[in-house]
Design an enzyme around this catalytic site. Sequence first.
Site, PDB file in Angstrom:
ATOM      1  N   ASP A   1     -70.951 -45.413  77.513  1.00 58.93           N
ATOM      2  CA  ASP A   1     -70.261 -46.225  76.415  1.00 58.93           C
ATOM      3  C   ASP A   1     -71.025 -47.085  75.877  1.00 58.93           C
ATOM      4  O   ASP A   1     -72.183 -46.933  74.868  1.00 58.93           O
ATOM      5  CB  ASP A   1     -68.930 -46.370  76.338  1.00 58.93           C
ATOM      6  CG  ASP A   1     -68.748 -44.531  76.413  1.00 58.93           C
ATOM      7  OD1 ASP A   1     -68.604 -43.762  76.632  1.00 58.93           O
ATOM      8  OD2 ASP A   1     -66.837 -44.888  76.424  1.00 58.93           O
TER       9      ASP A   1
ATOM     10  N   TYR B   1     -74.661 -46.167  74.736  1.00 60.60           N
ATOM     11  CA  TYR B   1     -74.541 -45.335  73.391  1.00 60.60           C
ATOM     12  C   TYR B   1     -74.650 -46.699  72.183  1.00 60.60           C
ATOM     13  O   TYR B   1     -74.796 -46.193  71.276  1.00 60.60           O
ATOM     14  CB  TYR B   1     -73.233 -44.533  73.482  1.00 60.60           C
ATOM     15  CG  TYR B   1     -73.164 -43.647  72.689  1.00 60.60           C
ATOM     16  CD1 TYR B   1     -74.773 -42.238  72.115  1.00 60.60           C
ATOM     17  CD2 TYR B   1     -72.803 -43.773  71.085  1.00 60.60           C
ATOM     18  CE1 TYR B   1     -73.812 -42.059  71.336  1.00 60.60           C
ATOM     19  CE2 TYR B   1     -72.476 -43.208  69.976  1.00 60.60           C
ATOM     20  CZ  TYR B   1     -73.271 -42.134  69.665  1.00 60.60           C
ATOM     21  OH  TYR B   1     -72.536 -41.536  69.360  1.00 60.60           O
TER      22      TYR B   1
ATOM     23  N   LYS C   1     -56.615 -20.314  72.246  1.00 61.05           N
ATOM     24  CA  LYS C   1     -55.761 -20.471  71.349  1.00 61.05           C
ATOM     25  C   LYS C   1     -55.693 -21.521  70.862  1.00 61.05           C
ATOM     26  O   LYS C   1     -54.645 -21.807  70.782  1.00 61.05           O
ATOM     27  CB  LYS C   1     -54.793 -19.373  70.396  1.00 61.05           C
ATOM     28  CG  LYS C   1     -54.698 -19.301  68.604  1.00 61.05           C
ATOM     29  CD  LYS C   1     -54.117 -17.539  68.401  1.00 61.05           C
ATOM     30  CE  LYS C   1     -53.817 -17.830  66.580  1.00 61.05           C
ATOM     31  NZ  LYS C   1     -53.127 -19.270  66.468  1.00 61.05           N
TER      32      LYS C   1
ATOM     33  N   GLU D   1     -61.853 -24.725  64.808  1.00 63.59           N
ATOM     34  CA  GLU D   1     -60.022 -25.819  64.797  1.00 63.59           C
ATOM     35  C   GLU D   1     -60.590 -27.278  64.910  1.00 63.59           C
ATOM     36  O   GLU D   1     -61.283 -27.649  65.848  1.00 63.59           O
ATOM     37  CB  GLU D   1     -59.165 -24.952  65.704  1.00 63.59           C
ATOM     38  CG  GLU D   1     -57.896 -25.320  65.569  1.00 63.59           C
ATOM     39  CD  GLU D   1     -57.295 -24.305  64.772  1.00 63.59           C
ATOM     40  OE1 GLU D   1     -58.451 -23.047  63.974  1.00 63.59           O
ATOM     41  OE2 GLU D   1     -56.385 -24.530  65.049  1.00 63.59           O
TER      42      GLU D   1
HETATM   43  S1  IVH Z   1     -60.712 -16.695  65.329  1.00 63.71           S
HETATM   44  C1  IVH Z   1     -60.973 -13.425  62.207  1.00 63.71           C
HETATM   45  N1  IVH Z   1     -60.543 -17.829  67.609  1.00 63.71           N
HETATM   46  O1  IVH Z   1     -55.691 -18.777  64.219  1.00 63.71           O
HETATM   47  C2  IVH Z   1     -60.432 -14.292  62.924  1.00 63.71           C
HETATM   48  N2  IVH Z   1     -58.883 -18.300  65.654  1.00 63.71           N
HETATM   49  O2  IVH Z   1     -54.288 -17.071  63.579  1.00 63.71           O
HETATM   50  C3  IVH Z   1     -60.536 -15.987  62.653  1.00 63.71           C
HETATM   51  N3  IVH Z   1     -57.233 -20.133  65.659  1.00 63.71           N
HETATM   52  O3  IVH Z   1     -56.840 -20.337  61.378  1.00 63.71           O
HETATM   53  C4  IVH Z   1     -59.831 -16.560  63.225  1.00 63.71           C
HETATM   54  N4  IVH Z   1     -58.317 -20.541  68.373  1.00 63.71           N
HETATM   55  O4  IVH Z   1     -57.335 -21.519  62.740  1.00 63.71           O
HETATM   56  C5  IVH Z   1     -60.137 -17.350  65.875  1.00 63.71           C
HETATM   57  N5  IVH Z   1     -60.608 -19.410  69.403  1.00 63.71           N
HETATM   58  C6  IVH Z   1     -60.459 -18.714  67.794  1.00 63.71           C
HETATM   59  C7  IVH Z   1     -58.639 -19.560  67.749  1.00 63.71           C
HETATM   60  C8  IVH Z   1     -58.339 -19.408  66.039  1.00 63.71           C
HETATM   61  C9  IVH Z   1     -57.397 -21.309  66.824  1.00 63.71           C
HETATM   62  C10 IVH Z   1     -56.822 -20.387  64.955  1.00 63.71           C
HETATM   63  C11 IVH Z   1     -57.356 -20.219  63.363  1.00 63.71           C
HETATM   64  C12 IVH Z   1     -56.924 -19.396  62.783  1.00 63.71           C
HETATM   65  C13 IVH Z   1     -55.854 -19.146  62.905  1.00 63.71           C
HETATM   66  C14 IVH Z   1     -55.443 -17.442  62.873  1.00 63.71           C
END
Ligand code: IVH
Length: 674
Positions: free
Chosen positions: A36, A39, A118, A176
């Site tokens: 760090d 950097y 997700k 995200e």
């Molecule tokens: S794909 C058409 N991949 O979930 C598909 N979404 O319920 C678009 N999200 O608004 C989303 N992790 O903010 C996708 N690995 C992931 C995700 C993800 C979080 C969120 C995203 C989206 C919401 C949909």
Amino acid sequence: MMAVAKSVRQRVARLRDEINYHNYRYYVLDDPEITDAEYDRLLRELQELEEKYPELVTTDSPTQRVGATPLKEFAEVHHEVPMLSLENAFSDEEVFDFDRRARERLNVAEIEYAVEPKLDGLAISLLYKEGVLSRAATRGDGTTGEDVTQNVRTIDAIPLRLLGKGYPGILEVRGEVIMTKAGFEKLNQLQRQHGAKLFANPRNAAAGSLRQLDPRITATRPLSFFSYGNGLVEQGELPSRHHQIMQKMKSWGIPVNPESSVVKGVEGCLAYYRKMQQKRDSLPYDIDGIVYKVDRLDQQEKLGFVARAPRWALAHKFPAQEEMTKLLAIDVQVGRTGALTPVARLQPVHVGGVVVSNATLHNQDEIDRLDVRVGDTVIVRRAGDVIPQIVSVVLSRRKGNPPRYKLPDTCPVCGSPTARLSGEVVTYCTGGLYCPAQRKQAIKHFASRRAMDIEGLGDKLVEQLVDEKLVNDVADLYDLTVEQVQQLERMGPKSAHNLIAALEKSKSTTLARFLYALGIHDVGETTAQTLASHFGSLEKIMHADEETLMAVPDIGPVVAESIIRFFRQKHNRKVIRKLQQAGIHWPTEKAKPSGKLPLQGKTFVLTGTLSKMTRDEAKAALQALGAKVTGSVSKKTDYVVAGENPGSKADKAEALGVTILDEKDFQALLDEHA
Ligand code: IVH
């Protein structure tokens, strides 16, 4: 104006490349190459050059993350490719259905799925024009979002310029924005220190941070980012499979979740789901499920969309870690150490896969912070193996104005007064020696080696003695008989005899050990020793007021308060009296009311016969004053005490010029410090 030298331009360009490369190592590969500090040095050098030659500053320079002017409001952004949402599944059956429908539509036996966590953050769209970040927008309603470019530029994980080559002239990256669990904890700690509002969870904190009108505030927030797809693509092409697109993104410096994978069929999806469910709590960020995406884009296209969600993707949710329920009552538990812990009794609710009906409320401060009252609707959180917590109160659901909750003034177990020591968050029961909740702990401590040193009285035996109701407090130990003890499990007559003998032996102790054995809060071995030598008698300590106690070196207001509270307790005094009646005793010590003993650091040698005391008594008297007594005279000797018929030691002392004291001088010295 003079043109900037070519060498400076080259250095600036080189520094930017290096910094961007190291950002990539750090945020995308999670494998930094340099420290760090190194950097920071590169960044500082670039900053200095740009300050000196402002004409070299570009908007995509790694120094230009934080703009200085706060916005009045966010501008609207139209999403040319709508930002869709996902269909949710909460059970395996729903996943099977999803897969079956997709296979039927595609007329294939098995589908390959790209699988990814997700993330629990907020969706963002990043528009790169010719590789330069030109606009960042929130999802909004999917069609229209807000322009948060200024704020997004402050997120170090998001490159201001793409790396490498081959990216489309226009590339909209989607993903995200998240806050790590650690970053969230740190932020809330700061908020607490500044008396600011706490965030309920990392997602809210991330959202709140991104919606700041002043980017300088966003810049201080620990935000991060992972991409999970793309939007608009022009002047170029992306690969034909989702996971390949993500690999490309990665090569251009965009962080992609390292947990992402590709699996075959619904079985592969469910196996991945279970694996990630296990891993969920050890990940540095919150995830609330798994997203399954048909990997082949041609298949995605065939499947198309329904309403606002694609038919080619599914969010398989984990059991929620937060739920709402009602607070029925607050009970108080008294721990082994006497600490009072408020426990929330809840209307049973499913959280994180189990039924939760209790949650800890920690202490009075926590109750005050949440302002939680009986009857409130609360949000309960249970993550992994941790004890369920109350995150917040749903104030809009509060009925009337129920009273604030205060921990009781008396111990719910023994009725002794409770006390909260200044500077501490914990409320304690003051009935240390008497309170049944603290019984076992108090007895174990009393018997321990550095306290009363009762050999053979281990933890297991203490538990048995208390459970069999043979011992209620430490004084009862001395009423035990061989007959009683040998009836206990794993106790023969011999061990029973030994225990009684050990108890007998422990009666002869020192004041310091006895004080320590009482288990007074904040009185450890050293403090006990200091108190013993300063006051010399238990009575004096028991009756000392705050001022008197504070006059003792190393005893501050907190410790003084603990001591006074302990001895103020009638129950504690009763147990002490019982102990003394049982025959516990110690040599009376002369009080030496100062931290340092008067003869500390002095070395004495005794020779000849003293008329008023034995050699051992003289030695003990000197040692009690802190002196060291040795057997032979050297240059290091300070005094030689010479009685009748002194030996060669006196001669040697004379030769070395060491002070010689006769019995009268010696007596005077002792009297002086008595
Ligand atoms: S794909 C058409 N991949 O979930 C598909 N979404 O319920 C678009 N999200 O608004 C989303 N992790 O903010 C996708 N690995 C992931 C995700 C993800 C979080 C969120 C995203 C989206 C919401 C949909």
